[in-house]
Write a protein that holds these residues in place. Structure first.
Motif, PDB file in Angstrom:
ATOM      1  N   LEU A 111      25.723  53.020  32.717  1.00 58.55           N
ATOM      2  CA  LEU A 111      26.004  51.587  32.723  1.00 58.55           C
ATOM      3  C   LEU A 111      25.155  50.878  33.767  1.00 58.55           C
ATOM      4  N   ASN A 112      25.033  49.554  33.631  1.00 60.56           N
ATOM      5  CA  ASN A 112      24.301  48.802  34.654  1.00 60.56           C
ATOM      6  C   ASN A 112      25.188  48.604  35.884  1.00 60.56           C
ATOM      7  N   LYS A 113      24.623  48.055  36.941  1.00 62.86           N
ATOM      8  CA  LYS A 113      25.318  47.982  38.223  1.00 62.86           C
ATOM      9  C   LYS A 113      26.604  47.160  38.166  1.00 62.86           C
ATOM     10  N   VAL A 114      26.616  46.062  37.447  1.00 60.49           N
ATOM     11  CA  VAL A 114      27.824  45.238  37.355  1.00 60.49           C
ATOM     12  C   VAL A 114      28.894  45.962  36.548  1.00 60.49           C
ATOM     13  N   GLU A 115      28.481  46.579  35.443  1.00 60.86           N
ATOM     14  CA  GLU A 115      29.435  47.335  34.622  1.00 60.86           C
ATOM     15  C   GLU A 115      30.063  48.476  35.416  1.00 60.86           C
ATOM     16  N   LYS A 116      29.256  49.175  36.198  1.00 61.19           N
ATOM     17  CA  LYS A 116      29.784  50.265  37.034  1.00 61.19           C
ATOM     18  C   LYS A 116      30.812  49.740  38.027  1.00 61.19           C
ATOM     19  N   ALA A 117      30.516  48.607  38.629  1.00 61.29           N
ATOM     20  CA  ALA A 117      31.444  48.024  39.596  1.00 61.29           C
ATOM     21  C   ALA A 117      32.765  47.660  38.921  1.00 61.29           C
ATOM     22  N   LEU A 118      32.688  47.045  37.749  1.00 61.36           N
ATOM     23  CA  LEU A 118      33.904  46.682  37.013  1.00 61.36           C
ATOM     24  C   LEU A 118      34.715  47.921  36.646  1.00 61.36           C
ATOM     25  N   VAL A 119      34.033  48.957  36.175  1.00 54.41           N
ATOM     26  CA  VAL A 119      34.722  50.197  35.800  1.00 54.41           C
ATOM     27  C   VAL A 119      35.378  50.836  37.019  1.00 54.41           C
ATOM     28  N   ALA A 120      34.685  50.843  38.142  1.00 54.69           N
ATOM     29  CA  ALA A 120      35.245  51.444  39.360  1.00 54.69           C
ATOM     30  C   ALA A 120      36.565  50.772  39.729  1.00 54.69           C
ATOM     31  N   LEU A 121      36.591  49.467  39.689  1.00 50.97           N
ATOM     32  CA  LEU A 121      37.812  48.736  40.026  1.00 50.97           C
ATOM     33  C   LEU A 121      38.889  48.929  38.957  1.00 50.97           C
ATOM     34  N   TYR A 122      38.484  48.932  37.705  1.00 52.34           N
ATOM     35  CA  TYR A 122      39.427  49.125  36.599  1.00 52.34           C
ATOM     36  C   TYR A 122      40.087  50.505  36.686  1.00 52.34           C
ATOM     37  N   LEU A 123      39.294  51.521  36.997  1.00 54.76           N
ATOM     38  CA  LEU A 123      39.837  52.877  37.098  1.00 54.76           C
ATOM     39  C   LEU A 123      40.796  53.047  38.272  1.00 54.76           C
ATOM     40  N   GLU A 124      40.696  52.150  39.223  1.00 53.24           N
ATOM     41  CA  GLU A 124      41.617  52.170  40.363  1.00 53.24           C
ATOM     42  C   GLU A 124      42.875  51.356  40.076  1.00 53.24           C
ATOM     43  N   ASP A 125      43.028  50.922  38.832  1.00 52.98           N
ATOM     44  CA  ASP A 125      44.195  50.140  38.394  1.00 52.98           C
ATOM     45  C   ASP A 125      44.313  48.782  39.075  1.00 52.98           C
ATOM     46  N   TYR A 126      43.176  48.201  39.440  1.00 54.24           N
ATOM     47  CA  TYR A 126      43.212  46.838  39.948  1.00 54.24           C
ATOM     48  C   TYR A 126      43.510  45.891  38.794  1.00 54.24           C
ATOM     49  N   SER A 127      44.264  44.839  39.071  1.00 51.52           N
ATOM     50  CA  SER A 127      44.552  43.838  38.045  1.00 51.52           C
ATOM     51  C   SER A 127      43.275  43.053  37.750  1.00 51.52           C
ATOM     52  N   ASP A 130      42.611  40.713  40.573  1.00 54.90           N
ATOM     53  CA  ASP A 130      41.997  41.342  41.748  1.00 54.90           C
ATOM     54  C   ASP A 130      40.525  41.659  41.494  1.00 54.90           C
ATOM     55  N   ILE A 131      40.227  42.164  40.296  1.00 53.19           N
ATOM     56  CA  ILE A 131      38.831  42.454  39.948  1.00 53.19           C
ATOM     57  C   ILE A 131      38.025  41.158  39.976  1.00 53.19           C
ATOM     58  N   ALA A 132      38.591  40.102  39.397  1.00 47.81           N
ATOM     59  CA  ALA A 132      37.906  38.805  39.361  1.00 47.81           C
ATOM     60  C   ALA A 132      37.602  38.312  40.770  1.00 47.81           C
ATOM     61  N   MET A 133      38.581  38.450  41.662  1.00 53.65           N
ATOM     62  CA  MET A 133      38.392  38.005  43.041  1.00 53.65           C
ATOM     63  C   MET A 133      37.292  38.826  43.724  1.00 53.65           C
ATOM     64  N   THR A 134      37.295  40.136  43.507  1.00 49.43           N
ATOM     65  CA  THR A 134      36.306  41.015  44.126  1.00 49.43           C
ATOM     66  C   THR A 134      34.903  40.758  43.590  1.00 49.43           C
ATOM     67  N   MET A 135      34.812  40.524  42.278  1.00 45.69           N
ATOM     68  CA  MET A 135      33.509  40.398  41.623  1.00 45.69           C
ATOM     69  C   MET A 135      33.007  38.958  41.521  1.00 45.69           C
TER      70      MET A 135
END
Length: 161
Positions: A111-127, A130-135
């Protein structure tokens, strides 16, 4: 209050976050160790900017993801488009018993860098909030991106298996 001891305790208890980021962004043990140290260093330099508005883990993810992206851009040995896991990497060893999880991480590595970041947060069960705020995205945009990434990961998994 000793800020250095508190910082070490926080990093120690949250080091799995840093390891996951390293596994997603770099492909060999030496680079993962370098990136791990770089993330800890950047977190230390930035700890005074942690205001407590978000959880420490969310803040650490943001620092870690930004550091990983900068690390890859700076180090010309890496390609942002196609990072591959090396044979028997740290990540492979962790998930050796579960081939499905290993396959998932191999797909994530494409995946590209943004997709990897989203997946990392998603796999940690972030809402999504929370993902939106982080990204720096809206929750709706996160939902759309996650849905597209899931489809992409299914296709990549089929190709890899």
């Amino acid at each position: 209050m000793d800020i250095e001891k508190d910082f070490i305790a926080l990093i120690t208890s949250n080091q799995a976050i840093i390891h996951r980021i390293c596994c997603m962004y770099v492909d060999n043990k030496v680079d993962r160790e370098d990136l791990f140290q770089e993330i800890v260093l950047q977190a230390w330099k930035s700890i005074k900017s942690f205001r407590g508005d978000a959880k420490f883990q969310t803040w650490l993810y943001r620092v870690g993801l930004n550091t990983a992206i900068t690390y890859i851009k700076r180090d010309r040995r890496h390609s942002l488009a196609e990072l591959q896991f090396s044979q028997q990497s740290y990540c492979d060893i962790i998930y050796e018993e579960d081939k499905d999880i290993l396959l998932m991480y191999q797909a994530i590595s494409k995946l590209n860098k943004v997709e990897k970041a989203l997946v990392a947060l998603y796999l940690e069960d972030y809402s999504y909030n929370d993902i939106a705020m982080t990204m720096g995205m809206t929750p709706n945009h996160v939902a759309v991106k996650i849905s597209r990434i899931k489809t992409k990961l299914k296709e990549l998994s089929k190709q890899l298996s």
